[in-house]
Design a protein around this motif. Structure first.
Motif, PDB file in Angstrom:
ATOM      1  N   GLY A  14     -35.169  43.470 -16.768  1.00 25.23           N
ATOM      2  CA  GLY A  14     -35.167  42.720 -15.524  1.00 25.23           C
ATOM      3  C   GLY A  14     -36.484  42.032 -15.256  1.00 25.23           C
ATOM      4  N   SER A  16     -38.601  40.069 -16.937  1.00 21.92           N
ATOM      5  CA  SER A  16     -38.826  38.667 -17.285  1.00 21.92           C
ATOM      6  C   SER A  16     -38.144  37.715 -16.321  1.00 21.92           C
ATOM      7  CB  SER A  16     -38.349  38.385 -18.708  1.00 21.92           C
ATOM      8  OG  SER A  16     -39.137  39.097 -19.625  1.00 21.92           O
ATOM      9  N   THR A  17     -36.980  38.090 -15.828  1.00 24.77           N
ATOM     10  CA  THR A  17     -36.270  37.231 -14.879  1.00 24.77           C
ATOM     11  C   THR A  17     -37.151  36.938 -13.679  1.00 24.77           C
ATOM     12  OG1 THR A  17     -34.143  38.141 -15.535  1.00 24.77           O
ATOM     13  CG2 THR A  17     -34.235  37.062 -13.390  1.00 24.77           C
ATOM     14  N   TYR A  18     -37.703  37.966 -13.092  1.00 24.10           N
ATOM     15  CA  TYR A  18     -38.509  37.791 -11.887  1.00 24.10           C
ATOM     16  C   TYR A  18     -39.860  37.171 -12.201  1.00 24.10           C
ATOM     17  CZ  TYR A  18     -34.791  40.596 -10.029  1.00 24.10           C
ATOM     18  OH  TYR A  18     -33.555  41.043  -9.681  1.00 24.10           O
ATOM     19  N   TYR A  20     -40.613  35.021 -14.446  1.00 23.31           N
ATOM     20  CA  TYR A  20     -40.532  33.598 -14.741  1.00 23.31           C
ATOM     21  C   TYR A  20     -40.106  32.745 -13.562  1.00 23.31           C
ATOM     22  CZ  TYR A  20     -42.124  34.157 -19.402  1.00 23.31           C
ATOM     23  OH  TYR A  20     -42.929  34.417 -20.465  1.00 23.31           O
ATOM     24  N   TYR A  35     -36.831  27.328  -7.884  1.00 24.40           N
ATOM     25  CA  TYR A  35     -37.467  28.508  -8.468  1.00 24.40           C
ATOM     26  C   TYR A  35     -38.326  29.236  -7.443  1.00 24.40           C
ATOM     27  CZ  TYR A  35     -35.786  26.635 -12.838  1.00 24.40           C
ATOM     28  OH  TYR A  35     -34.972  26.159 -13.825  1.00 24.40           O
TER      29      TYR A  35
END
Length: 128
Positions: A14, A16-18, A20, A35
């Motif tokens: 999880g 990397s999702t946040y 980036y 974003y």
């Protein structure tokens, strides 16, 4: 905030999702507002639902949510959030002095301290 999946984690699978969300907004010259909006919405959810304090030490951590229940643990991979929250605070479109930016910076400092303590309190200097 509303989470639609059975598991919400800022640790493995999880992180990397946040990470980036804020990076894509910044690296894109702050032009793709979606974003930043996703980041801000996610951070509101963190503060409302996942941010916890340990007992008796009072260390802040981001818990895992599984099937609507809080799992009181924090993977070491969550330690990126201290820096990410600080970046978000210093670049907040509402201004650094806004309540949101100051909330995020306070949490960034607290999480970074927790991550330091994960290593400092271990006899080996390696986090559990």
């Amino acid at each position: 905030a509303y989470f639609s999946n059975d598991k919400v984690s800022f640790g493995a699978m999880g992180d990397s999702t946040y990470e980036y969300m804020i990076k894509m907004w910044l690296q894109g010259g702050r032009k793709e507002q979606k974003y930043r909006d996703m980041w801000d919405h996610s951070m509101s959810g963190v503060h409302e639902q996942l941010l916890q304090k340990s007992s008796p030490n009072g260390l802040s951590y981001i818990a895992v949510r599984v099937s609507g229940r809080i799992d009181h643990k924090m993977d070491h991979l969550v330690c990126f959030m201290g820096g990410a929250l600080a970046i978000g605070a210093y670049t907040d479109p509402l201004g650094f002095d806004s309540l949101r930016a100051q909330r995020d910076l306070k949490t960034a400092k607290a999480l970074t301290y927790t991550c330091y303590q994960m290593y400092a309190r271990s006899k080996t200097g390696i986090a559990p």
